[in-house]
Design an enzyme around this catalytic site. Structure first.
Site, PDB file in Angstrom:
ATOM      1  N   ALA A 131       4.984   3.758   7.948  1.00  0.00           N
ATOM      2  CA  ALA A 131       5.380   2.355   7.744  1.00  0.00           C
ATOM      3  C   ALA A 131       4.219   1.550   7.154  1.00  0.00           C
ATOM      4  O   ALA A 131       3.060   1.742   7.545  1.00  0.00           O
ATOM      5  CB  ALA A 131       5.815   1.747   9.068  1.00  0.00           C
ATOM      6  N   ASP A 132       4.524   0.661   6.212  1.00  0.00           N
ATOM      7  CA  ASP A 132       3.487  -0.262   5.734  1.00  0.00           C
ATOM      8  C   ASP A 132       3.592  -1.558   6.538  1.00  0.00           C
ATOM      9  O   ASP A 132       4.426  -1.681   7.431  1.00  0.00           O
ATOM     10  CB  ASP A 132       3.587  -0.479   4.218  1.00  0.00           C
ATOM     11  CG  ASP A 132       4.867  -1.184   3.796  1.00  0.00           C
ATOM     12  OD1 ASP A 132       5.525  -1.821   4.645  1.00  0.00           O
ATOM     13  OD2 ASP A 132       5.214  -1.097   2.596  1.00  0.00           O
TER      14      ASP A 132
END
Lengths: 427, 82
Positions: free
Chosen positions: B35-36
């Site tokens: 995930a960013d």
């Protein structure tokens, strides 16, 4: 130092960098690729039908030219796709097709010398509307962290650069319905001037949304001919009464000629001239006589070192609004004089509707293919001549013709005019 | 509370478009699931919605690393609000 203007350009003609088209990709209401879109264009098919993506019961306009059956996952990872507004997905998908068409999948270029300039009239308006609904219903804490990056109109250029790893000049042009044409013109100049060897350029739009449909309806810009979608877009016909909203993307790879030759690319056509002018007249109405558009046509030919008599075809802006078509006709006549009667002038908007910021991209492709294939797409739904529109609009049937040079006109709300000149490619 | 874990896993799998089987209790959101920062925020806001809570103690909420951390945090929040 930059060298602008016809006289200076003529002086250095021998050394001027030439710009050619080596790849084209489109998602249009007539088809989800170049081949099917072109076939339908020259067959004179109509893409207009009922709006299916939202409930139009309360809207005075119930028809548009929608893309049919687009699947973003055919072109990008689904995790990436869900972070993009449809306008961005369309741009990435059309770019993937243009890139393949240009034979660039296996390299043969310097990413640092390859740019992306894609125009959009409004950017992610569907995202804007959905997120505004969230704000109203659930409060500010429910606004998605992806709202801003999905909504901003430069993101198609950004996401295309990320998808392909292209690190040259990168931004968007915004000039309403001329956005795509300004993008291509700006790219043409950037390559000619040596800022890049290749630029992925064109336009994208996904604005068949409740706010956009309602807004265009209330300004009486679109036709209310809901019962006859097949007949709704009728540029230059006496009984035209507004444009039909469309959506999609038209993306091309422009490339410096020697660069294209070195890698053995198939050259589809050459861009020789571009000009941009302003009406400085009214927010939405064109200047009387199409004065701003006329100057843009004259300057684009001058930029390309061609005379009016060298031109055989104009892909008109031809929106099917009463004012545009009348003034565009007047503009053509003022620039071309007696030669205007010999020109073929057709509006592909009669078939795909008005792609807004994507129109300039799609119509540049239609123009390039017309020149390359010696076949001019018609203006369909042309039934009753208008005394104020008295040119050869290629009514209802495609026409074979050898075209040396063609122009494509794009005019946008705000009084923005952009004209591109295309030449049949010859070594 | 097995309920909470299942809901959290479903939200994360949906937001990151990954197979629900990858979302184990030990999986780190950033390192393992990729995930960013925007996706992390998106997951958190969706979980707030799902569990009808506000993760306003941001120091603690932003320190959550694994799926298990998130589940434990939410179980605590839900218990406190009921």
């Amino acid at each position: 130092m930059r060298l602008w203007g016809r006289s200076i350009i003529a002086e250095r003609e021998g050394m001027q960098r030439r710009v050619v088209v080596t790849g084209m990709g489109t998602l249009s209401p007539l088809g989800l690729d170049l081949e099917s879109s072109w076939k339908a264009l020259v067959a004179g098919e109509n893409a207009c039908g009922p709006i299916t993506t939202f409930d139009v019961s309360d809207f005075p306009v119930k028809i548009a030219c929608e893309l049919k059956g687009f699947d973003p996952e055919a072109f990008m990872d689904k995790r990436e796709a869900r972070k993009m507004d449809p306008c961005c997905q369309y741009a990435v998908a059309a770019t993937q097709m243009a890139w393949k068409d240009a034979g660039l999948e296996d390299g043969g270029y310097d990413p640092d010398r390859t740019g992306v300039i894609i125009g959009s009239g409004v950017g992610g308006i569907q995202t804007f509307e959905n997120q505004h609904t969230m704000l109203m219903e659930k409060g500010p804490r429910r606004i998605s962290p992806f709202f801003i990056p999905m909504m901003i109109a430069d993101m198609p250029s950004g996401m295309v650069s990320i998808a392909l790893g292209l690190k040259g000049p990168n931004f968007a042009t915004v000039s309403a319905c001329a956005s795509g044409a300004h993008a291509i013109g700006t790219s043409f100049r950037a390559i000619r001037d040596g800022d890049a060897e290749m630029i992925v350029t064109g336009g994208t739009e996904a604005a068949i949304s409740p706010m956009a449909v309602g807004g265009f309806a209330n300004m009486k810009a679109v036709t209310f001919r809901n019962d006859e979608p097949d007949k709704a877009s009728r540029p230059f016909d006496l009984n035209r009464d507004g444009f039909v909203l469309g959506e999609g993307a038209g993306i091309v790879v422009l490339e410096e000629l020697e660069h294209a030759r070195k890698r053995g690319a198939e050259i589809k056509g050459e861009v020789v001239g571009y000009a941009a002018t302003a009406d400085a007249y009214h927010m939405t109405a064109p200047a009387p006589g199409g004065e701003g558009g006329a100057r843009a046509m004259a300057l684009a030919m001058s930029d390309g070192g061609i005379s009016p008599e060298d031109v055989q075809y104009i892909n008109a802006h031809g929106t099917s609004t009463p004012l545009n078509d009348k003034f565009e006709t007047a503009a053509v006549k003022s620039v071309f004089g007696e030669h205007a009667a010999k020109l073929a002038v057709s509006s592909t908007k009669s078939m795909v509707g008005h792609l807004l910021g994507a129109a300039g991209g799609f119509e540049f492709i239609a123009t390039t293919l017309a020149v390359k294939n010696s076949l001019i797409p018609p203006t369909i739904n042309y039934e009753t001549p208008d005394p104020e529109c008295d040119l050869d609009y290629v009514p209802n049937q495609a026409k074979e013709a050898t075209i040396q040079h063609a122009l494509t006109n794009s005019f946008g709300f705000g009084g923005h005019n952009a004209v591109l000149a295309v030449r049949r490619f010859e070594d | 509370m097995a309920d909470v874990a299942e809901k959290v896993k479903a939200v994360i799998a949906e937001k990151l478009q990954i197979d629900a089987g990858q979302v184990t209790m030990e999986a780190a959101i950033v390192e393992d699931l990729g995930a960013d920062s925007l996706e992390q925020a998106d997951i958190l806001f969706s979980l707030e919605d799902e569990f009808n809570i506000i993760a306003d103690d941001t120091d603690e909420a932003e320190g959550l690393k694994t799926v298990g951390d998130i589940v434990a945090y939410l179980e605590k929040k839900v218990a406190a609000s009921s």
